[in-house]
Scaffold this motif. Sequence first.
Motif, PDB file in Angstrom:
ATOM      1  N   LEU A   1       4.673 -14.760   8.411  1.00 51.21           N
ATOM      2  CA  LEU A   1       3.411 -14.374   9.032  1.00 51.21           C
ATOM      3  C   LEU A   1       3.236 -12.869   8.870  1.00 51.21           C
ATOM      4  O   LEU A   1       4.164 -12.101   9.112  1.00 51.21           O
ATOM      5  N   THR A   2       2.039 -12.444   8.468  1.00 48.68           N
ATOM      6  CA  THR A   2       1.748 -11.026   8.310  1.00 48.68           C
ATOM      7  C   THR A   2       0.404 -10.718   8.961  1.00 48.68           C
ATOM      8  O   THR A   2      -0.556 -11.479   8.798  1.00 48.68           O
ATOM      9  N   VAL A   3       0.339  -9.599   9.683  1.00 48.82           N
ATOM     10  CA  VAL A   3      -0.901  -9.193  10.339  1.00 48.82           C
ATOM     11  C   VAL A   3      -1.025  -7.682  10.257  1.00 48.82           C
ATOM     12  O   VAL A   3      -0.018  -6.963  10.311  1.00 48.82           O
ATOM     13  N   ARG A   4      -2.239  -7.191  10.107  1.00 50.32           N
ATOM     14  CA  ARG A   4      -2.507  -5.761   9.979  1.00 50.32           C
ATOM     15  C   ARG A   4      -3.513  -5.348  11.040  1.00 50.32           C
ATOM     16  O   ARG A   4      -4.402  -6.115  11.418  1.00 50.32           O
TER      17      ARG A   4
ATOM     18  N   MET B   1      -8.166   0.193   1.843  1.00 47.05           N
ATOM     19  CA  MET B   1      -7.976  -0.512   0.571  1.00 47.05           C
ATOM     20  C   MET B   1      -7.613  -1.963   0.827  1.00 47.05           C
ATOM     21  O   MET B   1      -6.778  -2.292   1.667  1.00 47.05           O
ATOM     22  N   SER B   2      -8.256  -2.873   0.121  1.00 51.33           N
ATOM     23  CA  SER B   2      -7.955  -4.295   0.239  1.00 51.33           C
ATOM     24  C   SER B   2      -6.693  -4.621  -0.533  1.00 51.33           C
ATOM     25  O   SER B   2      -6.419  -4.046  -1.588  1.00 51.33           O
ATOM     26  N   THR B   3      -5.923  -5.578  -0.017  1.00 52.07           N
ATOM     27  CA  THR B   3      -4.721  -5.999  -0.743  1.00 52.07           C
ATOM     28  C   THR B   3      -5.082  -6.631  -2.082  1.00 52.07           C
ATOM     29  O   THR B   3      -4.254  -6.693  -2.984  1.00 52.07           O
ATOM     30  N   ALA B   4      -6.342  -7.104  -2.224  1.00 57.87           N
ATOM     31  CA  ALA B   4      -6.772  -7.685  -3.496  1.00 57.87           C
ATOM     32  C   ALA B   4      -6.795  -6.636  -4.604  1.00 57.87           C
ATOM     33  O   ALA B   4      -6.685  -6.955  -5.790  1.00 57.87           O
ATOM     34  N   ASP B   5      -6.956  -5.354  -4.229  1.00 56.71           N
ATOM     35  CA  ASP B   5      -6.971  -4.270  -5.207  1.00 56.71           C
ATOM     36  C   ASP B   5      -5.579  -3.690  -5.435  1.00 56.71           C
ATOM     37  O   ASP B   5      -5.402  -2.857  -6.324  1.00 56.71           O
TER      38      ASP B   5
ATOM     39  N   ALA C   1      -2.037  -1.515   3.333  1.00 55.07           N
ATOM     40  CA  ALA C   1      -2.836  -1.541   4.557  1.00 55.07           C
ATOM     41  C   ALA C   1      -3.644  -0.270   4.743  1.00 55.07           C
ATOM     42  O   ALA C   1      -4.430  -0.166   5.683  1.00 55.07           O
ATOM     43  N   GLY C   2      -3.443   0.711   3.868  1.00 54.51           N
ATOM     44  CA  GLY C   2      -4.222   1.936   3.955  1.00 54.51           C
ATOM     45  C   GLY C   2      -3.973   2.726   5.215  1.00 54.51           C
ATOM     46  O   GLY C   2      -4.899   3.334   5.769  1.00 54.51           O
ATOM     47  N   GLY C   3      -2.746   2.738   5.694  1.00 53.32           N
ATOM     48  CA  GLY C   3      -2.423   3.519   6.883  1.00 53.32           C
ATOM     49  C   GLY C   3      -2.392   2.706   8.156  1.00 53.32           C
ATOM     50  O   GLY C   3      -1.932   3.186   9.193  1.00 53.32           O
ATOM     51  N   GLU C   4      -2.914   1.496   8.120  1.00 51.01           N
ATOM     52  CA  GLU C   4      -2.853   0.644   9.300  1.00 51.01           C
ATOM     53  C   GLU C   4      -1.418   0.168   9.527  1.00 51.01           C
ATOM     54  O   GLU C   4      -0.594   0.156   8.615  1.00 51.01           O
ATOM     55  N   ALA C   5      -1.155  -0.251  10.745  1.00 54.72           N
ATOM     56  CA  ALA C   5       0.146  -0.837  11.041  1.00 54.72           C
ATOM     57  C   ALA C   5       0.220  -2.232  10.420  1.00 54.72           C
ATOM     58  O   ALA C   5      -0.777  -2.945  10.331  1.00 54.72           O
TER      59      ALA C   5
END
Length: 415
Positions: A226-229, A1-5, A177-181
């Motif tokens: 700073l944010t990273v997925r 899922m995109s953060t835009a949604d 992030a849909g389950g991503e770190a």
Amino acid sequence: MSTADFLGEIITTGNELLSGRIADANARYAAVRLHAAGLKVQVITILGDAAPLFQDTLSRGLSRSRFIIVTGGLGPTEDDITAAAAAEVLHLPLRQDEYLLARLRECFRLRGLPWEERFARLALVPQGACILDPNGAACGFYLNHQGARLYFLPGVPREMRLLFDNYVLPALLLAAAGGEAVCERTLRFFGLHETELEDLFQNLAQDHQGVSVGYYPNFPENHLTLTVRGPKSEALEKKLEAVAQELAAQAGDAFLGGSDDTLEEILGRQLRVRQLTLAVAESCSGGLICHRLTNIPGSSDYFQGGVVTYSNRAKVNLLHVPESTLHTHGAVSGPTAAAMAVGVRDVFGVSYSLAVTGIAGPTGGSPQKPVGTVYLGLAGPQGVKTRHCLFQGSREEIKILTAQTALDWLRRELQ
């Protein structure tokens, strides 16, 4: 899922917010932190206590948002209706959470306050709610209702921020992030404007794809998040560390550190490690520098003391500032700041001393020395030096900037 949604909204309650007596700090804090993390807030609503519109607003939110953050209305009075109103909207019964009730009783006992049965209503939450317990402060609760994430937080800003940072934001980042770190890091700067920070990051952006950045002021500092997925948290942490180090190198002395390091803590560590001592003489800041230094546990290891020499007489009698200096240059001047720094250093026998004198306003300024004029003095093993500053803002803001600049000057001196 995109953060835009992954769209959300914030509902804050309190009559003091609608009357304008108090600014809505909670919504602003949450919105800034969410934006910095790449999460979009589409609606912010402010309601009064016991507002009949609360249920309507919450119902509308459930139809359009993936997450809703509600602050306020969790207290013991009759107009604190958030939990009951939410239960009605969600068609859930209210239940008494025994764990929360026990926590409340223990908090009252530890504070020596008498328990009254009316306080038991604080333990009433909708069926299925998960208690958000920061272990020692006010609790909130969380519900997942038909795919929407609902967070109910206390209205006191300090308590709200604790729960938001520890429970709400991390959970929302994982969900988006849909389950991503997801890894996030906040860096603190003083002496650089937001546009300057943006330029610094843009210089690095091409070499670090996939890192999102948010900028937000936290007066008198500016913070950058700073944010990273990705699939592997260890790799993400290394990526963030590389970006943080490059930003720190480009920012130079303006970089303060991570979000957990206050300026006074950084300075305290510098003084303690080098076995140096400090004393402070304040005029326009009225003791704010001493207050910040003594907020740090163990500061007596290096901080010997301070004086507030607000009047000329106090400057002469306590710090031995020459009357000729005050007559010739005035109380707000470089020579007076230097004499104050030397005087307080000699009184306490310390390695370093800071002194501040200025015009905090809103009156007292002149064309030659307008409101916001401040002189700083710093005395140390290499002698004494002064700085001239011209700050903008209210009286309180000028005092805060004076204290921050003085502490930061010594921090940079010791680096």
